[in-house]
Design a protein around this motif. Sequence first.
Motif, PDB file in Angstrom:
ATOM      1  N   ILE A  11       0.866  -1.170   0.000  1.00 52.75           N
ATOM      2  CA  ILE A  11       0.000   0.000   0.000  1.00 52.75           C
ATOM      3  C   ILE A  11       0.905   1.223   0.000  1.00 52.75           C
ATOM      4  O   ILE A  11       1.398   1.642   1.037  1.00 52.75           O
ATOM      5  N   THR A  12       1.133   1.786  -1.167  1.00 53.23           N
ATOM      6  CA  THR A  12       2.017   2.927  -1.313  1.00 53.23           C
ATOM      7  C   THR A  12       1.204   4.214  -1.421  1.00 53.23           C
ATOM      8  O   THR A  12       0.011   4.197  -1.707  1.00 53.23           O
ATOM      9  N   LYS A  13       1.896   5.331  -1.192  1.00 56.80           N
ATOM     10  CA  LYS A  13       1.242   6.631  -1.312  1.00 56.80           C
ATOM     11  C   LYS A  13       0.735   6.844  -2.735  1.00 56.80           C
ATOM     12  O   LYS A  13      -0.365   7.363  -2.949  1.00 56.80           O
ATOM     13  N   ALA A  14       1.538   6.428  -3.718  1.00 57.13           N
ATOM     14  CA  ALA A  14       1.134   6.597  -5.120  1.00 57.13           C
ATOM     15  C   ALA A  14      -0.131   5.809  -5.427  1.00 57.13           C
ATOM     16  O   ALA A  14      -1.014   6.285  -6.152  1.00 57.13           O
ATOM     17  N   LEU A  15      -0.221   4.593  -4.857  1.00 59.14           N
ATOM     18  CA  LEU A  15      -1.400   3.765  -5.095  1.00 59.14           C
ATOM     19  C   LEU A  15      -2.638   4.400  -4.472  1.00 59.14           C
ATOM     20  O   LEU A  15      -3.707   4.442  -5.093  1.00 59.14           O
ATOM     21  N   VAL A  16      -2.492   4.919  -3.245  1.00 58.53           N
ATOM     22  CA  VAL A  16      -3.630   5.563  -2.572  1.00 58.53           C
ATOM     23  C   VAL A  16      -4.088   6.787  -3.358  1.00 58.53           C
ATOM     24  O   VAL A  16      -5.288   6.990  -3.575  1.00 58.53           O
ATOM     25  N   PHE A  17      -3.134   7.610  -3.795  1.00 58.14           N
ATOM     26  CA  PHE A  17      -3.490   8.801  -4.576  1.00 58.14           C
ATOM     27  C   PHE A  17      -4.172   8.417  -5.885  1.00 58.14           C
ATOM     28  O   PHE A  17      -5.081   9.116  -6.348  1.00 58.14           O
ATOM     29  N   ARG A  18      -3.736   7.315  -6.463  1.00 55.16           N
ATOM     30  CA  ARG A  18      -4.339   6.868  -7.723  1.00 55.16           C
ATOM     31  C   ARG A  18      -5.796   6.458  -7.506  1.00 55.16           C
ATOM     32  O   ARG A  18      -6.650   6.742  -8.341  1.00 55.16           O
ATOM     33  N   ILE A  19      -6.055   5.804  -6.386  1.00 52.76           N
ATOM     34  CA  ILE A  19      -7.427   5.397  -6.073  1.00 52.76           C
ATOM     35  C   ILE A  19      -8.293   6.616  -5.761  1.00 52.76           C
ATOM     36  O   ILE A  19      -9.409   6.757  -6.267  1.00 52.76           O
ATOM     37  N   VAL A  20      -7.742   7.528  -4.933  1.00 56.01           N
ATOM     38  CA  VAL A  20      -8.486   8.726  -4.547  1.00 56.01           C
ATOM     39  C   VAL A  20      -8.801   9.595  -5.768  1.00 56.01           C
ATOM     40  O   VAL A  20      -9.830  10.278  -5.815  1.00 56.01           O
ATOM     41  N   ALA A  21      -7.935   9.552  -6.793  1.00 56.00           N
ATOM     42  CA  ALA A  21      -8.133  10.379  -7.989  1.00 56.00           C
ATOM     43  C   ALA A  21      -9.448  10.079  -8.696  1.00 56.00           C
ATOM     44  O   ALA A  21      -9.986  10.941  -9.412  1.00 56.00           O
TER      45      ALA A  21
END
Length: 607
Positions: free
Chosen positions: A21-31
């Motif tokens: 669970i990376t920051k990039a993955l979370v931001f991608r989901i939130v996008a």
Amino acid sequence: MVRHGSRGSRFYHQTDEKPHITKALVFRIVAYFKPYWKIMAVILLLIVLTSAMEIVPPLLTKNIIDIALPQKNIRLLLLYIVLSFALLLLVNLISVGQSYLNTLVSKNIIRNLREDMYQHLLHMSIRFFSNVQAGEISSRINNDIGGIESVFSNTFIQILQGILVFVTTTVILLYINWKLAIISLLTLPLFLLPTRRVGRARWKIAADMQSKLAELTTLITETLNVSGMMLIKLFTKEKEEEKEFQNINDTVTKLGIRETVVGRWFIMTIQTFVAIGPMLIYLFGGLILIQYHDITIGGIVMFVTLVTRLYGPVNTFANIHVDIVRSMALFERIFQYLDLKNEIKEKPDACNIGRADGEIRFKHVFFSYKETNAPTLTDINMEIKSGQMAAFVGPSGAGKTTITYLVPRLYEVQSGAVLLDGIDIREIALHSLRNQIGMVTQDTYLFNTTIRENLLFARPNAKEAELVQACTTANIHDFIKSLPQGYDTVVGDRGIKLSGGEKQRISIARALLKDPRIVIFDEATSALDSNSETLIQQAIDPLLKTRTSLVIAHRLSTVLSADIIFVVENGHIVESGRHLDLIKLNGLYKDLYDKQFHSADESHSMQ
């Protein structure tokens, strides 16, 4: 069964032992929430409103116990009860609206994800579809994307709601009695202890389950269609297929049970910890009441109510962590497909061409289906002039079909260039390039719809007279008119209701309707009866006339009438020229002519 072993070898293998669970993955989901930020703002406002309103009923309960009941004030008692009920009703009504907005956002995000996935896969090269199972694609679009809907519908909303509830409740608790508040907060770490382990376990189970669901979808896709079912029945493999289905289905069931049991143990542990908090409040609150009189009975009851409310978001956070970690297995599978690079890329400044002359050149073309494999085509150099018919002959697997597939960029050359009218086809817009080309393949594909719809696939705005003209030219109009529903006859899965010759003539009519400048034709007619072969030959002549044509030749008449013949062997063009010139070389073509074409023509003449 050996055949089914291939179903387990998926295009993508889940090999990680824990989720990342990376920051990039979370931001991608939130996008994915970005297009709906206005609705999300309304939801946030409603969450703030309900979080504030939910604090009031415990305060009213305290007043009922400490004021209304001791004073035996019925009017005040009714007022507090009515206010509590009114607030409860209002909060529930707001929650209904919030739930609708949550659903609206989540359903649209899932729709967008499916559209992104479908659109992305539509533009993948044929190489991708050659290496992946149809059931695997269906599983990712349906099962995987469907499996993450709860993340969008509940998870992020619950996080926002939980944060607000936790903050407001903690502030109120500290304000009322900081000693009891600290005691309540000390139990919170107990919620977090099992979360990490359970989350990892559920993630692994979820990854395995989605892989098995993909196998199940593949099995269903392969067997429950007309072609697959005919094969099963002809080879009497019903019991084997049933056993195969049962084995995979049993595995999916067992994984589902394991995931549920893991979740239930987790919930039981959390609920046990939840019960500890109120007991401690009653214990220490009672001691404070008895010894110091710093709190009232109503205050203790209110404190227990607020602590229960405090544990709600903490419990939610624990469960959400488990659900999010579990969902990462699905997000990884989804993004793994969305991140696949399409080798057929259109340049931003790609040009649109009008009607091409049809001159085709291959310059030092190399191609391999897999980068690690030996080249399928090696240093292909050839020229086909405008209006010429080029025949490709050679042993099976020599690379003839691959050469023709490079012209419309169904595959991309690894080195060298394919030129159309002197322009590298990579400089031409794909839509413009492929509009110039018509293909009639040996394995004719028809959609399970009407003959009319299959024809209009080539040119949706074609008029009825143009349909009739194309079918008449392709020697199929009379047959279509003889059907009860005529052009509105449904052809069945892959055209199963039609014969091979009928399907191929409809395919020729479809190509005629497109009116391409270049025609690619695999004239494999050996499996057809002589009448169908004659009708197809009569149908193909108008299609090839006045157009540049690339024909994979199986008949002597095609070889003899070709303007140029390319002899392909092991991915090389070993000979080229006209028929008589190649015969004189006494090489591979002469050998093929004697063994294949000449004997096939004699056999055809004897029928």
